[in-house]
Write a protein that holds these residues in place. Structure first.
Motif, PDB file in Angstrom:
ATOM      1  N   SER A   1       2.673   8.201 -13.681  1.00  0.00           N
ATOM      2  CA  SER A   1       2.729   7.456 -12.386  1.00  0.00           C
ATOM      3  C   SER A   1       2.527   8.185 -11.546  1.00  0.00           C
ATOM      4  CB  SER A   1       4.207   6.963 -12.180  1.00  0.00           C
ATOM      5  OG  SER A   1       4.675   5.759 -13.180  1.00  0.00           O
ATOM      6  N   LEU A   2       2.090   7.797 -10.182  1.00  0.00           N
ATOM      7  CA  LEU A   2       1.595   8.502  -9.082  1.00  0.00           C
ATOM      8  C   LEU A   2       2.219   7.652  -7.641  1.00  0.00           C
ATOM      9  CD1 LEU A   2      -1.912  10.248  -9.237  1.00  0.00           C
ATOM     10  CD2 LEU A   2       0.641  11.409  -9.093  1.00  0.00           C
ATOM     11  N   ARG A   3       2.634   8.235  -6.523  1.00  0.00           N
ATOM     12  CA  ARG A   3       2.944   7.565  -5.709  1.00  0.00           C
ATOM     13  C   ARG A   3       1.968   8.078  -4.333  1.00  0.00           C
ATOM     14  NH1 ARG A   3       8.077   7.594  -1.417  1.00  0.00           N
ATOM     15  NH2 ARG A   3       8.140   5.509  -0.826  1.00  0.00           N
TER      16      ARG A   3
ATOM     17  N   PHE B   1       0.987  -1.753  -9.906  1.00  0.00           N
ATOM     18  CA  PHE B   1       0.763  -1.077  -8.534  1.00  0.00           C
ATOM     19  C   PHE B   1       1.789  -1.867  -7.676  1.00  0.00           C
ATOM     20  CE2 PHE B   1      -3.405   1.196  -8.802  1.00  0.00           C
ATOM     21  CZ  PHE B   1      -3.221   1.885 -10.311  1.00  0.00           C
ATOM     22  N   THR B   2       2.350  -1.262  -6.807  1.00  0.00           N
ATOM     23  CA  THR B   2       3.100  -1.848  -5.842  1.00  0.00           C
ATOM     24  C   THR B   2       2.634  -1.135  -4.246  1.00  0.00           C
ATOM     25  OG1 THR B   2       4.838  -2.301  -7.358  1.00  0.00           O
ATOM     26  CG2 THR B   2       5.443  -2.376  -4.765  1.00  0.00           C
ATOM     27  N   ILE B   3       2.375  -2.074  -3.360  1.00  0.00           N
ATOM     28  CA  ILE B   3       1.983  -1.520  -2.140  1.00  0.00           C
ATOM     29  C   ILE B   3       3.280  -1.767  -1.415  1.00  0.00           C
ATOM     30  CG2 ILE B   3       0.975  -3.780  -1.362  1.00  0.00           C
ATOM     31  CD1 ILE B   3      -0.928  -1.950   0.400  1.00  0.00           C
ATOM     32  N   SER B   4       3.704  -1.028  -0.262  1.00  0.00           N
ATOM     33  CA  SER B   4       4.806  -1.250   0.649  1.00  0.00           C
ATOM     34  C   SER B   4       4.542  -0.373   1.898  1.00  0.00           C
ATOM     35  CB  SER B   4       6.175  -0.622  -0.094  1.00  0.00           C
ATOM     36  OG  SER B   4       5.972   0.554  -0.208  1.00  0.00           O
ATOM     37  N   ARG B   5       5.160  -0.501   2.886  1.00  0.00           N
ATOM     38  CA  ARG B   5       5.077  -0.008   4.051  1.00  0.00           C
ATOM     39  C   ARG B   5       6.559   0.257   4.790  1.00  0.00           C
ATOM     40  NH1 ARG B   5       1.098  -3.321   7.689  1.00  0.00           N
ATOM     41  NH2 ARG B   5       1.877  -1.482   9.152  1.00  0.00           N
ATOM     42  N   ASP B   6       6.530   1.278   5.474  1.00  0.00           N
ATOM     43  CA  ASP B   6       7.780   1.669   6.194  1.00  0.00           C
ATOM     44  C   ASP B   6       7.299   1.861   7.731  1.00  0.00           C
ATOM     45  OD1 ASP B   6       9.944   2.845   7.508  1.00  0.00           O
ATOM     46  OD2 ASP B   6      10.629   4.082   6.015  1.00  0.00           O
ATOM     47  N   ASN B   7       7.475   0.847   8.456  1.00  0.00           N
ATOM     48  CA  ASN B   7       7.131   0.861   9.831  1.00  0.00           C
ATOM     49  C   ASN B   7       7.585   1.734  10.643  1.00  0.00           C
ATOM     50  OD1 ASN B   7       4.957  -1.231   9.319  1.00  0.00           O
ATOM     51  ND2 ASN B   7       6.006  -2.777  10.332  1.00  0.00           N
ATOM     52  N   ALA B   8       8.787   2.256  10.565  1.00  0.00           N
ATOM     53  CA  ALA B   8       9.536   3.197  11.247  1.00  0.00           C
ATOM     54  C   ALA B   8       9.000   4.411  11.114  1.00  0.00           C
ATOM     55  CB  ALA B   8      11.059   3.059  10.769  1.00  0.00           C
TER      56      ALA B   8
ATOM     57  N   LEU C   1       1.978   2.983 -15.058  1.00  0.00           N
ATOM     58  CA  LEU C   1       1.272   2.741 -16.182  1.00  0.00           C
ATOM     59  C   LEU C   1      -0.187   2.931 -15.961  1.00  0.00           C
ATOM     60  CD1 LEU C   1       2.868  -0.614 -17.309  1.00  0.00           C
ATOM     61  CD2 LEU C   1       3.371   1.825 -18.112  1.00  0.00           C
ATOM     62  N   LEU C   2      -0.712   4.115 -15.619  1.00  0.00           N
ATOM     63  CA  LEU C   2      -1.832   4.557 -15.251  1.00  0.00           C
ATOM     64  C   LEU C   2      -2.828   4.389 -16.378  1.00  0.00           C
ATOM     65  CD1 LEU C   2      -1.341   6.913 -12.323  1.00  0.00           C
ATOM     66  CD2 LEU C   2      -2.612   4.818 -12.131  1.00  0.00           C
ATOM     67  N   LYS C   3      -3.993   4.183 -16.132  1.00  0.00           N
ATOM     68  CA  LYS C   3      -5.084   4.306 -17.212  1.00  0.00           C
ATOM     69  C   LYS C   3      -6.168   4.973 -16.680  1.00  0.00           C
ATOM     70  CE  LYS C   3      -3.847  -0.847 -18.013  1.00  0.00           C
ATOM     71  NZ  LYS C   3      -4.648  -2.220 -18.087  1.00  0.00           N
ATOM     72  N   PRO C   4      -6.911   5.540 -17.802  1.00  0.00           N
ATOM     73  CA  PRO C   4      -8.251   6.562 -17.489  1.00  0.00           C
ATOM     74  C   PRO C   4      -9.125   5.638 -16.134  1.00  0.00           C
ATOM     75  CG  PRO C   4      -7.782   6.659 -19.798  1.00  0.00           C
ATOM     76  CD  PRO C   4      -6.750   5.487 -19.149  1.00  0.00           C
TER      77      PRO C   4
END
Length: 125
Positions: A17-19, A68-75, A85-88
């Motif tokens: 995983s990576l963020r 993958f999950t996209i999110s945002r923190d407007n603050a 579960l990353l793949k090559p």
């Protein structure tokens, strides 16, 4: 004007995983939608995920859905891309982008107004 700076890329083994983070400055962050795109060597830049201005609407490319999950923190003026579960085949330069026109963000590269410099993600097999 909007300035975008990505971070969080790196080398990871398959299944890991990576963020990714994208810090924005300039215009009010909650006034525009955000997207993540990626570009592998020799390929065109492709849509990965998008999130609406308030974060209530998200969409994903079929190739990353459920991983993958996209999110945002407007603050914090930041958008994230959690990649599991990353793949090559996920290896690419990842870019965040700002869409100042549509509420939910476009699926098209051409509709985004500002781009970050990109961050490299490499997944080893």
């Amino acid at each position: 004007q909007v300035q975008l700076v990505e971070s969080g890329g790196g080398l990871v083994q398959a299944g890991g995983s990576l963020r990714l983070s994208c810090a924005a400055s300039g215009r009010t962050f909650s006034s525009y939608a955000m997207g993540w795109f990626r570009q592998a060597p020799g390929k065109e830049r492709e849509f990965v995920a998008r999130i609406s201005r308030r974060g209530s609407v998200t969409n994903y490319a079929d190739s990353v859905k459920d991983r993958f999950t996209i999110s945002r923190d407007n603050a914090k003026n930041t958008v994230y891309l959690q990649m599991n579960l990353l793949k090559p085949e996920d290896t690419a330069v990842y870019y965040c982008a700002a869409d100042l026109t549509t509420y939910s963000g476009s699926l098209s590269v051409d509709e985004y107004d500002y781009w970050g410099q990109g961050t490299q993600v490499t997944v080893s097999s």
